[in-house]
Design a protein around this motif. Structure first.
Motif, mmCIF file in Angstrom:
data_model
loop_
_atom_site.group_PDB
_atom_site.id
_atom_site.type_symbol
_atom_site.label_atom_id
_atom_site.label_comp_id
_atom_site.label_asym_id
_atom_site.label_seq_id
_atom_site.Cartn_x
_atom_site.Cartn_y
_atom_site.Cartn_z
ATOM 1 N N VAL A 7 0.829 -1.017 0.141
ATOM 2 C CA VAL A 7 0.055 -0.015 -0.069
ATOM 3 C C VAL A 7 0.999 1.189 -0.090
ATOM 4 N N ALA A 8 0.969 1.938 -1.222
ATOM 5 C CA ALA A 8 1.716 3.062 -1.227
ATOM 6 C C ALA A 8 1.431 4.260 -2.223
ATOM 7 N N ASP A 9 2.152 5.186 -2.191
ATOM 8 C CA ASP A 9 1.867 6.246 -3.111
ATOM 9 C C ASP A 9 3.007 6.690 -3.910
ATOM 10 N N VAL A 38 -2.902 1.659 -4.258
ATOM 11 C CA VAL A 38 -2.442 2.913 -3.938
ATOM 12 C C VAL A 38 -3.218 3.638 -3.088
ATOM 13 N N GLY A 39 -2.653 4.290 -2.232
ATOM 14 C CA GLY A 39 -3.104 5.218 -1.170
ATOM 15 C C GLY A 39 -3.831 6.447 -0.927
ATOM 16 N N ILE A 179 -5.302 2.326 7.178
ATOM 17 C CA ILE A 179 -4.082 2.804 6.743
ATOM 18 C C ILE A 179 -3.799 4.124 6.554
ATOM 19 N N ARG A 180 -3.185 5.038 7.232
ATOM 20 C CA ARG A 180 -3.151 6.267 6.792
ATOM 21 C C ARG A 180 -1.727 6.804 6.630
ATOM 22 N N SER A 198 5.128 -0.621 8.499
ATOM 23 C CA SER A 198 4.307 0.599 8.553
ATOM 24 C C SER A 198 5.205 1.842 8.416
ATOM 25 N N GLY A 199 5.495 2.317 7.479
ATOM 26 C CA GLY A 199 6.623 3.330 7.233
ATOM 27 C C GLY A 199 7.839 2.607 6.697
#
Length: 220
Positions: A7-9, A38-39, A179-180, A198-199
């Motif tokens: 999960v990413a951008d 995509v986030g 997920i933020r 996460s990160g």
């Protein structure tokens, strides 16, 4: 088979920094299956970037560069009237999945990385849909080993209502999962989702997390 969800951008700097760690993990686990979601880090933002905002973001980029050694162009985000809207770049990834379903998700990462390289290393404006179409098609043809894609056809898919709707649905899925922040890497194990990153996370920690979940069904 190991099932991972990334999960990413493409316009998230720590996702850019995480790229080599993810690639190293996938090289260690060639049989792993990877889904890309995509986030929407700054999706639909229509505010022209101020100099103060630019300097703040450049501060984040400096941290990523120091942690990873990856290149950042000094010309990034300097285009007149630049709006840090990550939806177009995210939508390009979704369009790629729509058009290149014969490629594996791991192969589709080539487009994700190409957008990142254009934005961070080359300082290009990856909110430009025509430019994004060119970037995606070039990466796809290099990966596919043929002239299978053309920019005009890709652009038509990119601007379609279906692609826009599918992109929004992926953003909403991220929100349902809670997920933020990005990047996030999830492991599907025993029909459950487990967060293993996460990160920004190093490969060794990713491997340890996967092994722990496979052994005990949970992270300690």
């Amino acid at each position: 088979m190991i099932q991972l969800i990334y999960v990413a951008d493409p316009m998230c700097s720590w996702c850019y920094g995480f790229g080599p760690e993810l690639q190293a993990l996938l090289e260690m686990m060639p049989d792993a299956n990877l889904d890309i979601i995509v986030g929407g880090l700054r999706a639909y933002n229509q505010e022209v970037m101020s100099e103060e905002q630019r300097q703040t973001i450049r501060g984040h980029w400096k941290h990523v560069a120091e942690a990873t050694g990856l290149p950042f162009a000094a010309t990034g985000m300097t285009q007149a009237g630049f709006k840090y809207d990550t939806e177009p770049a995210c939508r390009t990834v979704v369009a790629t999945k729509m058009l290149a379903d014969h490629l594996s998700p791991v192969q589709l990462l080539s487009v994700f990385r190409a957008i990142q390289h254009a934005f961070y290393a080359e300082g290009k404006d990856v909110t430009d849909l025509r430019l994004l179409s060119d970037i995606a098609v070039r990466a796809l043809n290099e990966t596919d080993g043929a002239e299978s894609f053309d920019a005009s056809s890709f652009y038509e898919t990119l601007v379609s209502p279906l692609c826009m709707a599918d992109t929004r649905q992926e953003f909403e899925q991220c929100q349902r999962w809670g997920i933020r922040g990005f990047p996030a890497l999830l492991l599907v194990h025993n029909n459950a989702l487990h967060m293993i990153a996460s990160g920004f996370t190093k490969r060794a920690a990713l491997v340890s997390a996967i092994e722990e979940i496979q052994k005990n069904g949970r992270l300690l």
